[in-house]
Each structure stands twice: as C-alpha cells, then as structure tokens.
Enzyme design. Structure first.
Site: not given
Ligand SMILES: Nc1ncnc2c1ncn2[C@@H]1O[C@H](COP(=O)(O)OP(=O)(O)OP(=O)(O)O)[C@@H](O)[C@H]1O
Ligand SMILES: Nc1nc2c(c(=O)[nH]1)N=C(CO)CN2
Length: 210
Positions: A131, A140, A143, A145
């Site tokens: 990543r 990516r 991911d 979360d």
């Molecule tokens: N619940 C969470 N799970 C994962 N990462 C988190 C969370 N809350 C905050 N973060 C922060 O978000 C950053 C990750 O951002 P990332 O680039 O993955 O966002 P994204 O995947 O593009 O958007 P989203 O988080 O809306 O899916 C991590 O470095 C972390 O510090």
């Molecule tokens: N369908 C789908 N769309 C996304 C996704 C994902 O996991 N699934 N993750 C994102 C960034 O966290 C942005 N958009």
C-alpha cells in the site's frame, strides 16, 4: 480529555485525546503470562483483557481476492489478534474518484490490543501488501479500516472509532451485517442491520463462488 468506564472498566469515551490518550491510564508490561503485552491497572482501574473489534477490508489493485485472503491470514497470525468471523467478498462500485471496482469484506476479531496499537498493526499490514498512500479515496492494493472496538468511541487526531464513513457505506454495512448484524454502532445507537436498511446496496454484489 473526557472519559467514563463501561461495565468492564474500559475507558468508553475519549474526546480530544492524544495518540496515547488511553495509555495514559494504563501501563504496559511484558512480564506476565503469555506472548501478549498485558495492561496493568493504575489508579485501581481493572486490567484490560480482550476487546471485540470489526474491520473492513478493501482492494482494487492487483489480485484483490488473493491480497485480501492473505491479509486475513496475516491478521490471524498476528500476536494479540484472533480471527472470530469473516464475511463473504463483495464486488463493489468505487465510491470517490473514478477507479476500478473494489472487492470488499469484513472480519470480526478478538484483540488484546488497545485501539492505537491495533491501528499500528493494520497500517503495518497495509504497507506489507504494497500500500502506497496517494490520493484520498484513491485506488489501493489493501485498505484496512478499524470500524468498531467494543462500544468505544475514540476521537483522536489519527483515529476515529467508529470509523466515520461506516454508517453510510453499503460496501461496509452489507458484509458487516453478515457477521455482526446485532452490533450497536455507538454513535448512532443503531444496530448494523438497521443502518444497512438505510443505504442503497445496488452497487454491492456478492462475489460468486466464495
Ligand atoms: N477507524 C480508522 N481506521 C483506519 N484508519 C483510520 C481510522 N480513523 C482514522 N484513521 C486514519 O486514517 C488514515 C488512513 O487514511 P486512508 O488513506 O486509508 O483513508 P481512506 O481509506 O482514503 O479514507 P477512509 O478512511 O474514508 O476510507 C490512517 O493513517 C489513520 O491514521
Ligand atoms: N466501493 C468502494 N469504494 C471505495 C472504497 C472501498 O473499499 N470500496 N474505499 C475507498 C477508500 O477507503 C474509497 N472508495
């Protein structure tokens, strides 16, 4: 910092806390039993033992299914983490900038880690799978979360729990409802299965043969 304790003595609500908001209240030692760090109480607080957490997994670069399967195997082998349940995989239309479809799914875990430690493990696994952080919401390989951690609400600069996007994302709620439909999302107070009813699932399709 504002906090209170649930019935297990866990810090339940953290606001405006620093990265180590929780660990200010708990100290760490590796000398007691087992391979996992144990959290010893200070100020008479009970020892933190286990927490149930839910994660969302997504990938839209490379061999996504192989990457996601390998990520689950890596999670399951990580000290302090045991895999409880996993959902099916779903092919989902990307939300955000134009990009390939995603493969999404969810897992529930039992963890012996504080939320910040778990986040660090997740970021490490994401890096292991190639990543590279580019644009927000961009494509990516992997991911991960952190969606839910017991019924905690965490609002730290680098970590929000529940994940702020989860309530609106069909690609999270549909797989999560497969394995944790009766879990209460603590910000809305709604069950996962209730949140699922409020989102449009037309772009989320069960992957055949999984
Ligand atoms: N619940 C969470 N799970 C994962 N990462 C988190 C969370 N809350 C905050 N973060 C922060 O978000 C950053 C990750 O951002 P990332 O680039 O993955 O966002 P994204 O995947 O593009 O958007 P989203 O988080 O809306 O899916 C991590 O470095 C972390 O510090
Ligand atoms: N369908 C789908 N769309 C996304 C996704 C994902 O996991 N699934 N993750 C994102 C960034 O966290 C942005 N958009």
């Amino acid at each position: 910092m504002f906090f209170r304790f649930n019935e297990l003595g866990f810090v339940k609500i953290l606001q405006d806390s620093s990265v180590f908001g929780i660990s200010k209240l708990l100290t760490f030692t590796k000398k007691s039993a087992g391979e996992y760090p144990q959290k010893q109480p200070e100020n008479g607080l009970p020892k933190v033992k286990r927490a149930k957490t839910a994660l969302a997994l997504g990938s839209n670069m490379g061999d996504s299914q192989a990457i996601l399967e390998a990520a689950i195997a890596t999670l399951a082998q990580t000290p302090g983490i045991s895999l409880e349940a996993r959902s099916s995989w779903y092919k989902t239309k990307a939300v955000g900038p134009p990009q390939p479809d995603y493969l999404n799914g969810c897992v529930t875990l039992q963890v012996e880690m504080l939320p910040q430690e778990l986040l660090e493990s997740l970021l490490k696994i994401e890096r292991q799978f190639g990543r590279v952080r580019q644009e927000r919401w961009g494509p990516r390989t992997l991911d991960l979360d952190l969606l839910l951690y017991d019924d905690f609400i965490v609002d730290a600069p680098n970590l929000q729990i529940p994940h702020p996007g989860m309530r609106d994302r069909a690609f999270v709620l549909l797989p999560l409802a497969e394995i944790a439909s009766d879990w209460v999302e603590p910000v809305s107070g709604c069950l996962i299965k209730e949140l699922l009813k409020k989102v449009d699932c037309s772009d989320v399709h069960l992957l055949m043969g999984n």
